[in-house]
Scaffold this motif. Structure first.
Motif, PDB file in Angstrom:
ATOM      1  N   PRO A  37      38.350  90.287   6.915  1.00  0.00           N
ATOM      2  CA  PRO A  37      39.502  90.987   6.342  1.00  0.00           C
ATOM      3  C   PRO A  37      39.182  91.438   4.922  1.00  0.00           C
ATOM      4  CG  PRO A  37      39.876  88.626   6.290  1.00  0.00           C
ATOM      5  CD  PRO A  37      38.578  88.854   7.021  1.00  0.00           C
TER       6      PRO A  37
ATOM      7  N   ILE B 127      40.543  92.027   1.166  1.00  0.00           N
ATOM      8  CA  ILE B 127      41.619  91.608   0.278  1.00  0.00           C
ATOM      9  C   ILE B 127      41.869  92.728  -0.720  1.00  0.00           C
ATOM     10  CG2 ILE B 127      42.366  89.926  -1.450  1.00  0.00           C
ATOM     11  CD1 ILE B 127      40.540  87.900  -0.012  1.00  0.00           C
TER      12      ILE B 127
ATOM     13  N   TYR C 243      51.003  91.018   2.574  1.00  0.00           N
ATOM     14  CA  TYR C 243      51.072  91.800   3.808  1.00  0.00           C
ATOM     15  C   TYR C 243      49.739  91.749   4.544  1.00  0.00           C
ATOM     16  CZ  TYR C 243      55.030  93.663   1.244  1.00  0.00           C
ATOM     17  OH  TYR C 243      56.205  93.784   0.533  1.00  0.00           O
ATOM     18  N   LEU C 244      49.823  91.752   5.857  1.00  0.00           N
ATOM     19  CA  LEU C 244      48.642  91.860   6.706  1.00  0.00           C
ATOM     20  C   LEU C 244      48.777  93.160   7.475  1.00  0.00           C
ATOM     21  CD1 LEU C 244      46.145  90.151   7.291  1.00  0.00           C
ATOM     22  CD2 LEU C 244      47.333  89.234   9.281  1.00  0.00           C
ATOM     23  N   TYR C 245      47.766  94.024   7.364  1.00  0.00           N
ATOM     24  CA  TYR C 245      47.849  95.358   7.945  1.00  0.00           C
ATOM     25  C   TYR C 245      46.503  95.711   8.568  1.00  0.00           C
ATOM     26  CZ  TYR C 245      48.126 100.458   8.105  1.00  0.00           C
ATOM     27  OH  TYR C 245      48.103 101.768   8.510  1.00  0.00           O
ATOM     28  N   THR C 246      46.537  96.157   9.812  1.00  0.00           N
ATOM     29  CA  THR C 246      45.331  96.662  10.464  1.00  0.00           C
ATOM     30  C   THR C 246      45.465  98.172  10.583  1.00  0.00           C
ATOM     31  OG1 THR C 246      45.023  94.602  11.679  1.00  0.00           O
ATOM     32  CG2 THR C 246      43.873  96.545  12.520  1.00  0.00           C
TER      33      THR C 246
ATOM     34  N   THR D 191      41.204  95.275   9.015  1.00  0.00           N
ATOM     35  CA  THR D 191      42.365  94.494   8.620  1.00  0.00           C
ATOM     36  C   THR D 191      42.343  94.265   7.113  1.00  0.00           C
ATOM     37  OG1 THR D 191      42.485  93.413  10.761  1.00  0.00           O
ATOM     38  CG2 THR D 191      43.596  92.307   8.936  1.00  0.00           C
ATOM     39  N   TYR D 192      43.478  94.528   6.490  1.00  0.00           N
ATOM     40  CA  TYR D 192      43.644  94.369   5.048  1.00  0.00           C
ATOM     41  C   TYR D 192      44.720  93.330   4.777  1.00  0.00           C
ATOM     42  CZ  TYR D 192      41.221  98.854   4.927  1.00  0.00           C
ATOM     43  OH  TYR D 192      40.307  99.861   5.101  1.00  0.00           O
ATOM     44  N   GLN D 193      44.466  92.454   3.827  1.00  0.00           N
ATOM     45  CA  GLN D 193      45.513  91.599   3.299  1.00  0.00           C
ATOM     46  C   GLN D 193      45.858  92.165   1.935  1.00  0.00           C
ATOM     47  OE1 GLN D 193      44.690  87.503   2.114  1.00  0.00           O
ATOM     48  NE2 GLN D 193      46.698  86.944   2.941  1.00  0.00           N
ATOM     49  N   ARG D 194      47.097  92.611   1.794  1.00  0.00           N
ATOM     50  CA  ARG D 194      47.552  93.250   0.558  1.00  0.00           C
ATOM     51  C   ARG D 194      48.499  92.308  -0.166  1.00  0.00           C
ATOM     52  NH1 ARG D 194      50.980  98.861  -0.583  1.00  0.00           N
ATOM     53  NH2 ARG D 194      48.959  99.859  -0.645  1.00  0.00           N
TER      54      ARG D 194
END
Length: 146
Positions: A5, A7, A70-73, A80-83
Motif C-alpha cells: 500500500p 501511504i 482513508y483506504l482507497y484502491t 491501494t492508497y492509505q490517505r
C-alpha cells in the motif's frame, strides 16, 4: 506478487468557506485534488502534510486536526492508497515560489464549485474529505504517534 500500500497525506485548507485545491495533469486531463502526496523516508505524517502543501500550493499552513484515515484502491491501476487527511488553516503565501512540476496551479474553490465538476475530481476522496471535514468531528493531532 507482493502487495504494497502507498501511504499518502492530504490537507483540507479552509479560508472563509473556500478550500485550497491543486489542479494537476493526470491521465490526459486536468483534475482537482487537495494538496497531497506520498510520505517520504524519515518524515512524520505531519511533516509530510506541511511539505506537500507548501510544495504544491506555495502556502505555509498550520495543521489543526485529523479529518480521517482513508483506504482507497484506484480503479485505474489497482494501487491501494492509505490517505491520512489533515485539516489546516492558511498562514502565509509565497507567491514567488515555484509549484511542483506536475501541478498546473493552486486555486481556492467553494464546495459547490468543486461539486459542479465531478469529472475533474482526482478521485472520489476529494469531495469526501471536504464533506467529512465539514461534518466533523475533527480529531486531535495527538491521535498520531511518531
Amino acid at each position: 506478487m507482493t502487495w504494497h500500500p502507498h501511504i499518502t497525506v492530504a490537507t483540507v485548507v479552509e479560508d472563509q468557506g473556500r478550500f485550497l485545491f491543486v489542479e494537476e495533469f493526470k491521465a490526459g486531463q486536468h483534475v482537482f485534488n487537495q494538496p497531497a502526496g506520498h510520505l517520504e523516508a524519515n518524515e512524520t505524517l505531519q511533516q509530510a502534510a506541511l511539505r506537500e502543501t507548501l510544495e504544491e500550493t506555495a502556502w505555509d499552513v498550520e495543521l489543526t486536526g485529523v479529518v480521517g484515515i482513508y483506504l482507497y484502491t484506484a480503479p485505474s491501476n489497482g494501487v491501494t492508497y492509505q490517505r491520512i487527511c489533515f485539516a489546516a488553516r492558511p498562514v502565509r503565501h509565497h507567491p514567488q515560489r515555484a509549484l511542483d512540476s506536475d501541478i498546473t496551479r493552486a486555486l481556492w474553490m467553494t464546495r459547490a464549485e468543486l461539486l459542479a465538476e465531478p469529472q475533474r475530481w482526482r478521485s472520489e476522496l476529494v469531495p469526501r474529505c471536504i464533506d467529512d471535514y465539514l461534518a466533523g468531528p475533527l480529531h486531535s493531532l495527538a491521535l498520531l504517534r511518531d
